[in-house]
Design an enzyme around this catalytic site. Structure first.
Site: not given
Ligand SMILES: NC(=O)c1ccc[n+]([C@@H]2O[C@H](COP(=O)([O-])OP(=O)(O)OC[C@H]3O[C@@H](n4cnc5c(N)ncnc54)[C@H](O)[C@@H]3O)[C@@H](O)[C@H]2O)c1
Length: 258
Positions: A157, A164
């Site tokens: 990720y 994020k």
């Protein structure tokens, strides 16, 4: 009367029928809203137009969220057509492929810049452009989409987790700035769903296998789980909620290791 009847909304982030933003657009339309959809480039325009054609009286406009000019043009077009706006769904995210497969330590300066610009800064730019339109309606609701990779490490990720984290912090600062104008800003942190963006993450499907085993609900999240939660936050039922990251992940985030 439907929850969003008489409301107008902007939905950014529809790429195809599997997009979380598309599920939210459909749910918003079913709840009575008139929506504007955007496409970031000509390659995706036809997809978005075909999907939009299944909605009642949609507006379809270009917007690459990396461009301030395109964001400003989008705001002008929406204002001309809708005369204000009640809600905004920000579902845009992007990172270059290498950044989602190489070790995180190899994140390049340019890869970091692009991921943070498109996936986090764009919420600020888009929200700012929409503030005058929401003020015309006496307030509004802005919603973005995030993932638990902002706080925990998920293999591959990588830079998207950093983006994020920046996105979620931006939600809080925007909520604080805009609360006095009755504009709420929230995020939904969704469990993993098979979409175009998700498939760009190497070995993504193994994350879904882990969720199915470990979540309290013993299942994965589907598009309609997120869409229903989104309608709550976009509509009047969520009127007391701002600056929040709502976990729609079948409870995965509460679990410890064993
Ligand atoms: N799929 C998941 O498992 C999951 C989980 C949690 C959060 N999210 C988040 O949900 C959001 C939507 O992603 P999705 O999974 O539906 O995938 P998706 O690929 O369908 O949506 C991503 C969207 O971002 C848009 N986009 C990329 N660059 C853009 C740009 N420069 N300008 C405008 N739009 C741009 C794409 O066109 C696409 O529509 C993303 O923020 C993603 O990080 C996804």
């Amino acid at each position: 009367m439907s929850i969003l009847s008489g409301k107008t909304g902007l939905i950014v982030g529809v790429a195809n029928k599997r997009s979380i933003s598309w599920a939210i657009a459909q749910a918003a339309a079913a709840a009575g809203a008139r929506v504007a959809l955007t496409y970031p480039n000509e390659r995706l325009e036809e997809n978005v137009r075909e999907l939009a054609a299944t909605l009642q009286n949609p507006l379809v406009l270009p917007c690459d969220v990396a461009s301030d000019q395109q964001i400003d043009a989008l705001a002008s077009s929406i204002d001309a057509e809708f005369g204000g706006i009640d809600f905004v769904l920000h579902g845009a995210a992007f990172a270059q492929k290498d950044e989602l497969s190489n070790p995180f330590v190899q994140t390049s300066r340019e890869g970091f810049r692009i991921a943070l610009d498109i996936s986090a800064y764009s919420l600020i730019g888009l929200t700012r452009a929409m503030v005058p339109l929401m003020k015309k309606r006496g307030g509004g609701s802005v919603l973005t989409l995030t993932y638990l990779g902002s706080q925990r490490v998920f293999t591959n990720y990588n830079v998207m987790g950093v983006a994020k984290a920046a996105l979620e912090a931006s939600v809080r600062y925007l909520a604080s700035d805009l609360g006095p104008d009755n504009i709420r800003v929230n995020a939904i942190s969704a469990g993993p769903i098979k979409t175009l963006a998700a498939m760009g993450i190497k070995d993504f499907s193994s994350i879904r296998d882990v969720y199915k085993e470990r979540t309290p609900l013993r299942r994965n999240i589907e598009l309609d789980d997120v869409a229903d939660a989104a309608i709550f936050l976009l509509g009047g039922a969520g009127r007391g909620v701002t600056g929040e990251v709502l976990m729609v992940d079948a409870g995965f985030h509460i679990m410890g290791g064993a």
